[in-house]
Enzyme design. Structure first.
Site, PDB file in Angstrom:
ATOM      1  N   ASN A   1      -0.318 -10.387   9.096  1.00 22.05           N
ATOM      2  CA  ASN A   1       1.021 -10.957   8.939  1.00 22.05           C
ATOM      3  C   ASN A   1       1.288 -11.402   7.499  1.00 22.05           C
ATOM      4  OD1 ASN A   1       2.957 -13.731  10.292  1.00 22.05           O
ATOM      5  ND2 ASN A   1       3.637 -11.657   9.954  1.00 22.05           N
TER       6      ASN A   1
ATOM      7  N   ASP B   1      -1.109   0.353   6.041  1.00 21.17           N
ATOM      8  CA  ASP B   1      -1.403  -0.958   5.456  1.00 21.17           C
ATOM      9  C   ASP B   1      -1.573  -0.805   3.944  1.00 21.17           C
ATOM     10  OD1 ASP B   1      -2.226  -3.497   4.796  1.00 21.17           O
ATOM     11  OD2 ASP B   1      -3.750  -3.608   6.380  1.00 21.17           O
TER      12      ASP B   1
ATOM     13  N   CYS C   1       1.662  -8.504   4.964  1.00 21.91           N
ATOM     14  CA  CYS C   1       2.214  -7.340   4.259  1.00 21.91           C
ATOM     15  C   CYS C   1       3.288  -6.638   5.098  1.00 21.91           C
ATOM     16  CB  CYS C   1       1.110  -6.339   3.884  1.00 21.91           C
ATOM     17  SG  CYS C   1      -0.030  -6.916   2.607  1.00 21.91           S
ATOM     18  N   ARG C   2       2.878  -5.913   6.101  1.00 21.69           N
ATOM     19  CA  ARG C   2       3.812  -5.051   6.834  1.00 21.69           C
ATOM     20  C   ARG C   2       4.783  -5.801   7.741  1.00 21.69           C
ATOM     21  NH1 ARG C   2      -0.555  -1.349   9.492  1.00 21.69           N
ATOM     22  NH2 ARG C   2      -1.580  -3.380   9.522  1.00 21.69           N
ATOM     23  N   SER C   3       4.268  -6.672   8.607  1.00 22.24           N
ATOM     24  CA  SER C   3       5.184  -7.347   9.541  1.00 22.24           C
ATOM     25  C   SER C   3       6.135  -8.317   8.848  1.00 22.24           C
ATOM     26  CB  SER C   3       4.434  -8.002  10.703  1.00 22.24           C
ATOM     27  OG  SER C   3       3.493  -8.938  10.272  1.00 22.24           O
TER      28      SER C   3
ATOM     29  N   CYS D   1       1.603  -7.010  12.720  1.00 22.44           N
ATOM     30  CA  CYS D   1       0.583  -6.229  12.012  1.00 22.44           C
ATOM     31  C   CYS D   1      -0.742  -6.990  12.124  1.00 22.44           C
ATOM     32  CB  CYS D   1       0.975  -5.942  10.566  1.00 22.44           C
ATOM     33  SG  CYS D   1       1.015  -7.357   9.451  1.00 22.44           S
TER      34      CYS D   1
END
Length: 158
Positions: free
Chosen positions: A11, A125, A13-15, A8
């Protein structure tokens, strides 16, 4: 060994959510000796930092521990290492496509290609959002993680 990298922007939140959920799924299926999992960001703002506290809390509510993860920036070397480089959104995918060496033979694409929720192509996000946004990320990632594991088991681990 099949190696998967989730990417993301920062690095945090999402990934890392995808990393933690997929890592847990792989461990539950006793495939941790066959599938390696990591995450990175295209940006360098958070290198060495833990995931966002809201990300950690939301994941913990569902039984995932992301607290040990630390942000790092994706590099061209990752294309030599990972069989799957999976972006959370189209913007990060475009950045990865620019970095990708012409010799890369792995899978570079959007993570949600492996999900069953066709109304979402990208993992949104949640950074500037509220609790519901972090919950949506978890829902999307849990779904796509199962799809990715099924894909790997049916194709790469044969």
């Amino acid at each position: 060994m099949t190696k998967v990298l989730f990417v993301c922007l920062g690095n945090i939140c999402r990934s890392p959510t995808a990393d933690g959920i997929f890592r847990e799924l792989v461990a539950r299926e006793k495939l941790d000796q066959k599938i390696l999992v990591d995450s990175a960001g295209t940006g360098d703002w958070h290198i060495g930092k833990a995931p966002d506290s809201r990300t950690i809390a939301a994941a913990r509510q569902r039984g995932y521990d992301l607290s040990v993860l630390r942000a790092r920036q994706v590099s061209a070397r990752d294309f030599a290492e990972f069989d799957y480089v999976l972006a959370m959104d189209k913007s990060n995918l475009m950045n990865l496509q620019r970095m990708k060496p012409s010799t890369y033979t792995g899978h570079l694409g959007l993570f949600l290609e492996f999900g069953s929720r066709g109304n979402y192509l990208e993992v949104p996000d949640p950074y500037h959002g509220d609790r519901d946004d972090f919950e949506l990320v978890l829902d999307l990632v849990e779904d796509a993680a199962q799809g990715l594991l099924n894909h790997i088991c049916n194709n790469a681990l044969r």
